[in-house]
Design a protein around this motif. Structure first.
Motif, PDB file in Angstrom:
ATOM      1  N   ALA A   1     -13.559   2.020  19.695  1.00 31.05           N
ATOM      2  CA  ALA A   1     -12.432   3.444  19.283  1.00 31.05           C
ATOM      3  C   ALA A   1     -12.644   3.482  17.938  1.00 31.05           C
ATOM      4  CB  ALA A   1     -11.140   2.565  19.653  1.00 31.05           C
TER       5      ALA A   1
ATOM      6  N   GLY B   1      -8.727   6.583  18.287  1.00 34.79           N
ATOM      7  CA  GLY B   1      -7.748   5.737  19.118  1.00 34.79           C
ATOM      8  C   GLY B   1      -6.662   6.393  19.883  1.00 34.79           C
ATOM      9  N   LEU B   2      -6.607   7.690  20.096  1.00 35.93           N
ATOM     10  CA  LEU B   2      -5.646   8.075  20.955  1.00 35.93           C
ATOM     11  C   LEU B   2      -6.556   8.485  22.176  1.00 35.93           C
ATOM     12  CD1 LEU B   2      -3.659  10.724  18.740  1.00 35.93           C
ATOM     13  CD2 LEU B   2      -3.012   8.448  19.272  1.00 35.93           C
ATOM     14  N   ASP B   3      -5.524   8.777  23.304  1.00 37.35           N
ATOM     15  CA  ASP B   3      -6.305   9.074  24.491  1.00 37.35           C
ATOM     16  C   ASP B   3      -6.477  10.300  24.456  1.00 37.35           C
ATOM     17  OD1 ASP B   3      -3.831  10.214  25.389  1.00 37.35           O
ATOM     18  OD2 ASP B   3      -3.164   8.698  26.146  1.00 37.35           O
ATOM     19  N   PRO B   4      -7.330  10.998  25.412  1.00 38.97           N
ATOM     20  CA  PRO B   4      -7.688  12.545  25.464  1.00 38.97           C
ATOM     21  C   PRO B   4      -6.344  13.604  25.368  1.00 38.97           C
ATOM     22  CG  PRO B   4      -9.047  11.292  27.049  1.00 38.97           C
ATOM     23  CD  PRO B   4      -7.974  10.172  26.551  1.00 38.97           C
ATOM     24  N   LYS B   5      -5.358  13.084  26.083  1.00 40.44           N
ATOM     25  CA  LYS B   5      -4.046  13.960  25.886  1.00 40.44           C
ATOM     26  C   LYS B   5      -3.421  13.909  24.571  1.00 40.44           C
ATOM     27  CE  LYS B   5      -0.019  15.070  28.242  1.00 40.44           C
ATOM     28  NZ  LYS B   5       1.450  14.330  28.282  1.00 40.44           N
TER      29      LYS B   5
ATOM     30  N   GLU C   1     -11.312  -1.281  24.146  1.00 38.33           N
ATOM     31  CA  GLU C   1     -11.564  -0.316  23.327  1.00 38.33           C
ATOM     32  C   GLU C   1     -12.515  -0.669  22.093  1.00 38.33           C
ATOM     33  OE1 GLU C   1      -8.727   2.602  22.559  1.00 38.33           O
ATOM     34  OE2 GLU C   1      -7.283   1.853  24.119  1.00 38.33           O
TER      35      GLU C   1
ATOM     36  N   ASN D   1      -3.047   6.338  26.805  1.00 32.59           N
ATOM     37  CA  ASN D   1      -2.134   5.162  26.105  1.00 32.59           C
ATOM     38  C   ASN D   1      -0.993   4.872  26.762  1.00 32.59           C
ATOM     39  OD1 ASN D   1      -3.381   7.198  23.384  1.00 32.59           O
ATOM     40  ND2 ASN D   1      -3.792   5.038  23.278  1.00 32.59           N
TER      41      ASN D   1
ATOM     42  N   HIS E   1     -11.247   4.658  26.276  1.00 33.14           N
ATOM     43  CA  HIS E   1     -10.768   5.898  26.558  1.00 33.14           C
ATOM     44  C   HIS E   1     -11.968   7.102  26.792  1.00 33.14           C
ATOM     45  CE1 HIS E   1      -6.932   5.596  23.910  1.00 33.14           C
ATOM     46  NE2 HIS E   1      -6.959   5.625  25.293  1.00 33.14           N
TER      47      HIS E   1
ATOM     48  N   GLN F   1     -10.301  -4.160  19.787  1.00 31.57           N
ATOM     49  CA  GLN F   1     -10.838  -2.765  19.008  1.00 31.57           C
ATOM     50  C   GLN F   1     -11.241  -2.837  17.607  1.00 31.57           C
ATOM     51  OE1 GLN F   1      -7.969   0.471  17.916  1.00 31.57           O
ATOM     52  NE2 GLN F   1      -7.862   0.474  20.083  1.00 31.57           N
TER      53      GLN F   1
ATOM     54  N   CYS G   1      -3.989  12.375  32.137  1.00 33.24           N
ATOM     55  CA  CYS G   1      -4.210  12.656  30.867  1.00 33.24           C
ATOM     56  C   CYS G   1      -5.612  12.039  30.440  1.00 33.24           C
ATOM     57  CB  CYS G   1      -3.169  11.723  30.012  1.00 33.24           C
ATOM     58  SG  CYS G   1      -1.661  12.018  30.337  1.00 33.24           S
TER      59      CYS G   1
ATOM     60  N   ARG H   1      -5.092  13.173  21.980  1.00 31.27           N
ATOM     61  CA  ARG H   1      -6.005  13.766  21.076  1.00 31.27           C
ATOM     62  C   ARG H   1      -6.125  15.335  21.021  1.00 31.27           C
ATOM     63  NH1 ARG H   1     -11.617  13.113  23.361  1.00 31.27           N
ATOM     64  NH2 ARG H   1     -11.055  15.242  24.434  1.00 31.27           N
TER      65      ARG H   1
ATOM     66  N   ALA I   1      -9.867  13.058  30.211  1.00 33.68           N
ATOM     67  CA  ALA I   1     -10.729  14.054  30.189  1.00 33.68           C
ATOM     68  C   ALA I   1     -11.977  13.820  30.615  1.00 33.68           C
ATOM     69  CB  ALA I   1     -10.898  14.805  28.702  1.00 33.68           C
TER      70      ALA I   1
END
Lengths: 283, 294
Positions: A176, B174-178, A173, A48, A206, A95, A245, B180, A247
Motif C-alpha cells: 500500500a 492506502g484508501l480503497d478504490p471507492k 496490504e 476499507n 486493495h 503495511q 466498492c 480513492r 474496482a
C-alpha cells in the motif's frame, strides 16, 4: 484439514466506558467460513472497513474469536499453550515497512525472529542467508535498513518472517505504501515464496492487479465473505465488484465495456495479452 | 498570467558531508493559473523535494522561484503569505490531526492567520463542505472517523487557508478504490468550481491520465517529460526504464496498433479506448462485408 480454517467466525470490537459498561459493539467479522488449502495463494479483497485486516489478525492469534473457531494447521487459536507454535506457523507482514524494522543492520533484523524462537546461532545464520536470498536481498545483508527503499524494506520484513520457517505467511496490504517498482518487487518475492518454497500465502490488498495470479480470491464486505472463486470467476462480475466498492483493472473494464456493446469478448479478462488476443480473434 | 515560475532550481541535501545528494538539478518549470498538473516519478526522483520548494519549506541551493511575478527568495518577500496561498497536503495527512474536534482542527490554520471569528467560522464550514463532509461532523473527534473521513478533514484544514494552489502528495495512498475515487472526484470538483490550481503527486498512471491536464515526469532530480498525458504516455518504453509505466489501456492500444488495427496508440482512459476499439472493429467489419459484396 487445510492450513487455515475459520468456522462461523464472529469478532466484535466492544467499547466500554470507565466503569466497564458496554458503550458500543462493532461486529467487524460476521459469521465467516473460510478454508485455505496448504500451498495455496489466496487473496482477500475488500474495501476499507470490510473486516479483512481483522480477519488477518485472527490467523496468528493477535485477536481471538468472539464466537466460532479459527484453526491454523489444526491448532485452535484460542488454545494459549499453542500460541508460540501458531505464530511460528503463520508469520505476518504489515503495511508500513518502517514499523517492522528493528535492527541497524539488515541481516540482524532478519535473524531477530528466529533468535527469539531459540534457534541455535549457526542455524540462524544459515536461515538468514537462505531467506535473504529468497527475498532477493542477499547483497544488502550488511546495509543499514534506513537507507533502503520501501520495497526493499518490505522484502527485508518478509525475509525476517521466512527465517522463522513459517508454513504460512499472511501479508496485510504489504504494497500500500510502495511505488510501482516496489510493488512489483514485493509481489514477485511473494509469488516465488509460494511457488518455490511452497509457503501458503494469504495476501490482503486493495490492488486488483495483484490478485490475478492467486489460486483463489475471497471478497469481503461489511464483515462477511461475499464472493469466492478463481480470479477469472471474480473479475467476470464487474458490476458486483463495484457494488462492494472495488474496482477492476483497466483491461478487465475495457473488455467488459466492449462485451456490453455486443462484441464477443470472453468474461473475466485479466491481462493485456488476453484482451489483445480476444479482440484480434473477433476482427 | 502564470502563477509559478521555477527558474534553474537546484537543491543539494547535506552539502559537504558523506550524504551529499544533488536532489534537484536545473529545474525550469512554468505552472499557469488554474492548471491541473500530475507530478509523477518513482521514489527518490525529487518530487517531494520539488513540492516543498513551491511553498517555501525548503530553500533552493541555487536558482529561484517566482510566485505571481515576485521572487520568493527576495529579502522582503512575505513567506508566511506564500504558505497560505500555496497549500501543501502531505502524504498520510491524517497523521497530523491533533485537535479534540473536527471544527478546532480545521479552523486552526485560519485562526493562526489572525482572522475574525466570523471569517474563521465561515471558512471552516466552507472547507468541510468542499471535501464533501456534513456539518454534523464538526463536533466529532477526528480520531473517531474512518480513514477516508480523517483524510478529508486534513485536506479541509488546508482548504480553510483559501489557497490559490493546492499541492497534494499521494492523497489516495492506502484508501480503497471507492475512497480513492471519492477523493479524486472531490479534487476535480474543487478545481472546476473554485478554479484553484492543482498539483497532484501520484504513483497511479491511471489516475493522473484521467484527471490531469498536464504531466510532469521526474527522474533523478530532473524533469524528463512535460506535456499532455497523451504526449507523455507515448514514451511508455522510456517511462518503464525509469520505473514508471503507462496506463494498462495504452499497452492494449499499442499492441493492437502493432497488429495492424488502426487505433490511436496514445489513448489513456477506458472510455477513449472503448471508442477506439469499437471504431476499429466496425471498420474491419465493413471492409470485410465490402469484400464479400464485391
Amino acid at each position: 484439514m487445510g492450513m487455515i480454517k475459520a468456522h462461523n467466525l464472529v469478532f466484535e470490537y466492544i467499547r466500554r466506558d470507565e466503569e466497564g459498561n458496554v458503550e458500543s459493539i462493532n461486529r467487524a467479522i460476521d459469521n465467516v467460513n473460510i478454508d485455505v488449502t496448504k500451498g495455496d495463494f489466496v487473496a482477500i479483497l475488500g474495501a476499507n472497513g470490510s473486516g479483512k485486516s481483522t480477519m488477518a489478525k485472527h490467523i496468528n492469534a493477535i485477536l481471538t474469536p468472539t464466537e466460532g473457531t479459527v484453526w491454523v494447521n489444526g491448532m485452535d487459536t484460542k488454545n494459549e499453550e499453542k500460541l508460540w507454535e501458531i505464530r511460528q506457523t503463520a508469520g505476518m507482514v504489515f503495511q508500513n515497512p518502517d514499523n517492522q524494522i528493528i535492527a541497524t543492520v539488515v541481516e540482524e533484523d532478519v535473524g531477530f525472529g528466529a533468535e527469539n524462537l531459540g534457534v541455535p546461532t549457526e542455524e540462524i545464520w544459515t536461515r538468514v542467508e537462505e531467506s535473504l536470498k529468497a527475498a532477493g536481498m542477499l547483497e544488502y545483508r550488511h546495509h543499514s535498513p534506513n537507507k533502503l527503499s520501501g520495497g526493499q524494506k518490505q522484502r527485508v520484513a518478509i525475509a525476517g518472517i521466512m527465517a522463522m520457517k513459517p508454513e504460512c505467511i499472511v501479508l496485510d496490504e504489504p504494497t500500500a505504501m510502495l511505488d510501482p517498482i516496489g510493488r512489483k518487487e514485493v509481489l514477485q518475492t511473494i509469488k516465488e515464496l509460494n511457488k518455490k518454497e511452497k509457503v501458503t500465502v494469504l495476501l490482503i490488498t486493495h490492488y486488483m492487479e495483484e490478485v490475478i495470479h492467486a489460486d483463489k480470491v475471497i471478497v469481503m464486505d461489511q464483515g462477511k465473505v461475499v464472493m469466492q472463486g478463481t480470479p477469472r470467476e471474480i473479475f467476470s462480475k464487474v458490476d458486483e465488484l463495484k457494488q462492494y466498492c472495488l474496482a477492476v483493472p483497466q483491461v478487465t473494464e475495457l473488455a467488459y465495456e466492449l462485451s456490453k456493446k455486443g462484441f464477443a469478448i470472453p468474461k473475466g479478462i485479466l491481462t493485456v495479452k488476453e484482451l489483445v488476443e480476444a479482440i484480434n480473434s473477433i476482427a | 498570467m502564470s502563477s509559478i515560475i521555477v527558474d534553474q532550481l537546484n537543491y543539494v541535501y547535506s552539502p559537504g558531508t558523506a550524504y551529499e545528494k544533488h536532489a534537484l538539478k536545473d529545474i525550469n518549470l512554468v505552472i499557469n493559473d488554474g492548471e491541473y498538473i500530475g507530478l509523477i516519478g518513482h521514489t527518490g526522483s525529487g518530487k517531494s523535494t520539488l513540492i516543498q520548494h513551491l511553498n517555501g519549506l525548503i530553500k533552493a541551493t541555487a536558482g529561484t522561484i517566482y510566485y505571481n511575478g515576485e521572487d520568493i527568495y527576495d529579502k522582503n518577500y512575505n513567506m508566511k503569505g506564500l504558505r497560505s496561498k500555496v497549500g501543501l497536503v502531505f502524504q498520510y495527512p491524517e497523521h497530523q490531526l491533533f485537535e479534540t474536534t473536527v471544527y478546532k482542527d480545521v479552523s486552526f490554520g485560519p485562526k493562526n492567520l489572525g482572522l475574525e471569528q466570523l471569517e474563521i467560522d465561515l471558512r471552516t464550514y466552507e472547507a468541510v463542505k468542499m471535501v464533501g463532509l456534513g456539518d454534523d461532523i464538526l463536533d466529532a473527534s477526528p480520531f473517531e472517523l474512518s480513514g477516508g473521513q480523517k483524510r478529508r478533514v486534513a485536506i479541509a484544514g488546508v482548504l480553510a487557508m483559501k489557497p490559490e494552489v493546492l499541492i497534494l502528495d499521494e492523497p489516495t495512498a492506502g484508501l480503497d478504490p471507492k475512497g480513492r475515487d471519492e477523493i479524486l472526484e472531490q479534487i476535480a470538483k474543487l478545481h472546476r468550481d473554485s478554479k484553484i490550481t492543482i498539483i497532484l503527486v501520484s504513483h497511479s498512471m491511471e489516475d493522473v491520465a484521467k484527471y490531469a491536464d498536464r504531466l510532469i515526469v521526474m527522474n533523478k532530480g530532473g524533469i524528463v517529460y512535460n506535456g499532455m498525458p497523451h504526449e507523455v504516455f507515448v514514451h511508455y518504453k522510456e517511462l518503464e526504464k525509469i520505473g514508471l509505466a503507462a496506463p494498462q489501456v495504452t499497452y492494449v492500444m499499442n499492441e493492437l496498433n502493432n497488429m495492424g488495427f488502426s487505433v490511436n496508440p496514445s489513448v489513456t482512459t477506458v472510455e477513449e479506448a472503448t471508442e477506439e476499439v469499437v471504431r476499429a472493429l466496425s471498420q474491419t467489419y465493413t471492409s470485410r462485408r465490402k469484400i464479400k459484396n464485391d
